[in-house]
Write a protein that holds these residues in place. Structure first.
Motif, short mmCIF file in Angstrom:
data_model
loop_
_atom_site.label_atom_id
_atom_site.label_comp_id
_atom_site.label_asym_id
_atom_site.label_seq_id
_atom_site.Cartn_x
_atom_site.Cartn_y
_atom_site.Cartn_z
N ALA A 287 0.84 -1.21 0.00
CA ALA A 287 0.00 0.00 0.00
C ALA A 287 0.87 1.25 0.00
O ALA A 287 0.56 2.25 -0.69
CB ALA A 287 -0.94 -0.03 1.21
N GLU A 290 2.15 1.93 -3.27
CA GLU A 290 1.04 2.16 -4.20
C GLU A 290 0.96 1.05 -5.25
O GLU A 290 0.62 1.30 -6.41
CB GLU A 290 1.20 3.53 -4.88
CG GLU A 290 1.09 4.68 -3.91
CD GLU A 290 1.15 6.04 -4.62
OE1 GLU A 290 1.35 6.05 -5.86
OE2 GLU A 290 0.98 7.06 -3.94
N GLU A 291 1.26 -0.17 -4.81
CA GLU A 291 1.08 -1.34 -5.68
C GLU A 291 -0.36 -1.83 -5.49
O GLU A 291 -0.62 -2.84 -4.85
CB GLU A 291 2.08 -2.44 -5.30
CG GLU A 291 3.52 -2.09 -5.53
CD GLU A 291 3.88 -2.19 -6.99
OE1 GLU A 291 3.09 -2.75 -7.78
OE2 GLU A 291 4.98 -1.73 -7.36
N ASN A 292 -1.29 -1.04 -6.08
CA ASN A 292 -2.71 -1.29 -5.81
C ASN A 292 -3.18 -2.66 -6.30
O ASN A 292 -3.94 -3.36 -5.62
CB ASN A 292 -3.55 -0.19 -6.46
CG ASN A 292 -3.25 1.18 -5.87
OD1 ASN A 292 -2.84 1.27 -4.72
ND2 ASN A 292 -3.45 2.23 -6.64
N CYS A 295 -1.75 -5.29 -4.13
CA CYS A 295 -2.38 -5.17 -2.81
C CYS A 295 -3.77 -5.77 -2.84
O CYS A 295 -4.18 -6.49 -1.90
CB CYS A 295 -2.42 -3.69 -2.41
SG CYS A 295 -3.04 -3.42 -0.71
#
Length: 464
Positions: A287, A290-292, A295
């Motif tokens: 998170a 920002e590895e959405n 994640c």
């Protein structure tokens, strides 16, 4: 005494002319068998023993039983010469007009009168109708008194015939007659009492000895005869108590198994939070970076993993759901460590809906990833198929493998204090408690080649 092999052991005051060792065909032997081996008196010996001279005698027979298993060992036969009893009769009166003899309820002679010239049929007929007491009888101009006494043996009666001509001379001997009759009764009562004592107290001593065996920890039931008596009932009650104690011991062992299972459940509950903590830590790192997409995949895989593993608190899950749990687990691991763990499945359709213990494959896959592949890339293969009433799980990897010594340590639980082998040993214990299989896991491994773990469980029928 006759044993079971037609051997005869004897002691005589007067040697017989003939002894028939094959007693099984004798009427008295058959009667004894039907009476359960209990002793009794009877007249003659049905051709078993023949003497040179007088063959008028009484016999007493009974079976001798083995003191350990109560099986017949031998048959005891004792003969009583009627001249012995006639000798007692002669002590009462030596006058030939006064006779003593023994009859049965049908008027047949058990011991004949010594005077054979006189007709005793009428006296015997009168004696049949007298229970105990006496009666005056006239027979061919002769006046006599017929006295009877029940002997307490089968249906035998002692009969005395006294001449009225000599009645006055007999008066002084009345007390002697009574004493003799009482003496004969006492002898038979004593003999019967001795036999009853032998039949009661000796079996009680055997029961006492068996109780001492049970007291030493050997819970063995006693053999029970077919006879319906107090001793047999006592043995039945004792056996019932032994079976109740064994059932109670089994119940205690089952409770111990439940307690042991509870301890394993506590240990297993401590493993899952550790996995959850590491996974949430990896999700939080994704998170922050920002590895959405990763994640999302990891959160979804984590949710599916705990959905299947928790299974609403139930202990059993379908094979199909167990495979789904492993798929989620591998997804989490590949996302966390960015490894390229390739996993393949070969699942028979017939076992997909079979219920198995939940989280059965997860410790095997975890062991393959962390110890077989050492956290690096590699291949894992899972096979599931049925074999008669069993389900076979095979998890194999192409990792570093392990030595035979390490395999023995894992199966024996000697490595559970460290990290290696803990989950696998815990799984073995869970399968033992759940399925009752002593050795459910087989490990085949070669250093540098890989490891194959085979798990065998039983099919279970779930209540609908």
């Amino acid at each position: 005494m006759f044993d079971q092999y037609n051997n005869c052991y004897s002691s005589y005051k007067r040697t017989p002319r003939k002894v028939n060792k094959y007693i099984q065909g004798a009427d008295w032997y058959k009667k004894m068998q039907s009476a359960g081996g209990n002793g009794f008196f009877y007249k003659g010996s049905d051709g078993t023993i023949e003497y040179y001279e007088n063959n008028n005698y009484l016999c007493y027979v009974r079976q001798i039983l083995d003191k350990k298993d109560y099986k017949p060992l031998a048959t005891l036969l004792i003969t009583f010469d009627n001249t012995v009893l006639q000798g007692y009769f002669n002590q009462v009166s030596e006058d030939s007009k006064n006779q003593f003899y023994i009859i049965d309820s049908k008027g047949n002679y058990v011991i004949k009168p010594q005077e054979e010239k006189r007709d005793f049929k009428k006296y015997t007929k009168v004696a049949e109708n007298i229970n105990e007491g006496y009666k005056e009888v006239k027979n061919n101009g002769e006046e006599c008194i017929v006295a009877c006494q029940d002997m307490g043996i089968q249906d035998w009666k002692l009969v005395g015939v006294f001449s009225m001509d000599d009645i006055t001379s007999l008066a002084p001997y009345y007390s002697t007659i009574i004493a003799i009759i009482m003496g004969i009764n006492i002898i038979f009562v004593f003999l019967c009492s001795t036999l009853l004592t032998y039949l009661i107290f000796k079996p009680l001593r055997k029961i006492e000895n068996h109780m001492q065996i049970v007291e030493n920890g050997e819970f063995i039931t006693m053999p029970v005869d077919d006879y319906d008596n107090e001793i047999t009932n006592l043995r039945k009650v004792f056996n019932h108590m032994i079976l109740s104690v064994k059932a109670l011991m089994k119940r205690v062992k089952d409770e111990e198994r439940i307690i042991a299972k509870g301890k394993l459940d506590i240990i297993y509950a401590q493993i899952n939070p550790h996995f959850l903590y590491n996974t949430l830590d990896a999700i939080s790192a994704l998170a922050l970076m920002e590895e959405n997409e990763k994640c999302f995949q990891m959160i979804q895989a984590l949710g599916n993993f705990y959905k299947n593993s928790l299974n609403s608190g139930l202990d059993y899950i379908s094979v199909e759901d167990e495979i789904g749990c492993i798929e989620s687990y591998i997804t989490i691991l590949n996302t966390r460590y960015e490894n390229q763990i390739a996993i393949s499945y070969d699942i028979e359709d017939v076992v997909k809906h079979e219920k198995v213990l939940k989280l059965l494959l997860q410790p095997l896959v975890e062991n393959a990833v962390h110890h077989g592949l050492n956290g690096e890339g590699g291949n894992i293969e899972i096979k599931v198929f049925e074999q008669e009433d069993e389900i076979i799980f095979i998890v194999s990897d192409d990792g570093v493998g392990m030595s035979d010594e390490k395999i023995e340590d894992i199966l024996a639980g000697r490595t559970v204090t460290g990290k290696s082998g803990f989950g696998l040993y815990s799984l073995i214990q869970r399968i033992r408690l759940t399925y009752g299989i002593e050795n459910p896991v087989i490990i085949q491994s070669e250093v540098g080649v890989g490891t194959e773990i085979i798990v065998t469980i039983k099919k279970i029928k779930m209540e609908k």
